[in-house]
Design a protein around this motif. Structure first.
Motif: not given
Length: 359
Positions: A17, A20-22, A83, A131, A311, A332-333, A335-336
């Motif tokens: 995870t 893939e995302r922050i 998260d 999530k 990140n 949201k959306g 990239k990290p």
């Protein structure tokens, strides 16, 4: 404690995870508890009804006396799209609990703080498996420092030893792990030697258990000189702790986002692991309260994300579920941060960093 298979699955999911995302951390626990206007009786409960000192303000003990309140706060942050939720154990060492004469309750405080967070995280993961939610065992800095004397007339004096700190953190980590923490967060580090003791204790425990948990390290810059309380610059701080091989390194507290940006940028440049940032809701006003609106904090962190600096993001003092929701929406959306490849080199640190030039 959860099963080995469950722990390994969540660690793999956390690593996946994070690529893939922050990831979004939660916000302030103290701020949320102050809103509830709890009384001395709430802090004492039945277990500590006969305590010899006032307990109001010892938020960690609420894990035992008002678990319903702590669980509710965890869920508020999960509702805000966090998260990772931090356990309510910032002062969960015997060193800090000695102020309240509750040293004997330390293991229970940490185990229950993590157990409640585990319950909440698992509930929300089950609601939406796409999530996953994670639990970070919060390990605060204690109220003593290994690097500085508390007596200006005796610069050589220390009121704590490295081994005492190491053993205290090891005891705390054991309780957090038994309660179900996914990772351990050594946070608000103002003295790097304290953090080294914490990491030493944690790894000593790992050796005993025959298993390693991811660790996060988060320092705090105490003023605009850009140094920790023990005098290190951001890069020197990282050089001192990179050998612990943390899952992430970052900064929190002390500043609002506006004042913290330069130091996050520096850490982003030198660290070859994910970078975390959870600033206060601005600087405190004359009453010690935080006034920065959620959208303002979120705008700063969005710019950091767009600039490829972070990140993991979240909030510290004064932040609320409203702040965390705004932050989560703002990144949201995006990239990290891309993890840089840092060339191997002998890197040392005192108060300043020093890299031995390549031959």
């Amino acid at each position: 404690m959860t099963t080995l298979e469950e722990r390994q699955t969540r660690r793999a999911l956390l690593a996946k995870t994070a690529k893939e995302r922050i990831l979004v951390l939660d916000g302030a626990m103290g701020t949320m508890l102050q809103r509830r206007k709890l009384t001395e009786a709430d802090y004492r409960g039945d277990r500590f009804k006969g305590a010899n000192s006032d307990l109001k303000g010892n938020h960690d003990v609420l894990n035992l006396t008002r678990p319903d309140v702590i669980l509710a706060v965890y869920k508020e942050y999960l509702d805000a799209d966090a998260d990772i939720i931090e356990t309510n154990t910032f002062s969960g060492t015997w060193i800090s609990q000695a102020d309240y004469h509750l040293e004997s309750a330390v293991h229970d405080i940490n185990r229950e703080g993590a157990r409640l967070a585990r319950l909440a995280a698992d509930e929300y993961t089950a609601k939406d498996p796409s999530k996953p939610r994670f639990v970070a065992g919060a390990m605060g800095p204690t109220n003593r420092t290994a690097s500085l004397s508390p007596d200006v007339n005796r610069p050589d004096f220390r009121n704590i030893t490295f081994d005492e700190l190491k053993d205290a953190y090891k005891e705390q980590a054991r309780g957090l792990i038994e309660g179900g923490a996914d990772l351990l967060l050594i946070e608000t580090v103002f003295d790097t030697l304290n953090a080294k003791a914490a990491a030493f204790g944690v790894y000593e425990l790992f050796d005993e258990l025959g298993e390693e948990w991811p660790i996060m390290i988060s320092g705090t810059i105490t003023d605009l000189s850009g140094r920790t309380l023990s005098g290190q610059t951001t890069e020197a701080f990282w050089n001192s702790l990179r050998h612990t091989k943390p899952f992430s390194v970052g900064l929190n507290c002390a500043f609002g986002a506006e004042q913290m940006r330069a130091y996050i940028a520096e850490l982003s440049r030198v660290a070859d692991v994910p970078v975390s940032a959870y600033p206060n809701a601005g600087l405190p006003n004359q009453f010690g309260e935080y006034d920065e609106a959620p959208h303002t904090t979120a705008a700063h962190l969005r710019e950091w994300a767009q600039s490829g600096l972070v990140n993991i993001v979240g909030g510290c003092c004064g932040t609320t579920p409203e702040h965390i929701k705004a932050i989560a929406d703002s990144v949201k959306g995006i990239k990290p941060r891309r993890i840089p490849t840092i060339p191997p080199q002998l890197r040392l640190s005192g108060l300043e960093p020093f890299a031995v030039p390549a031959a």
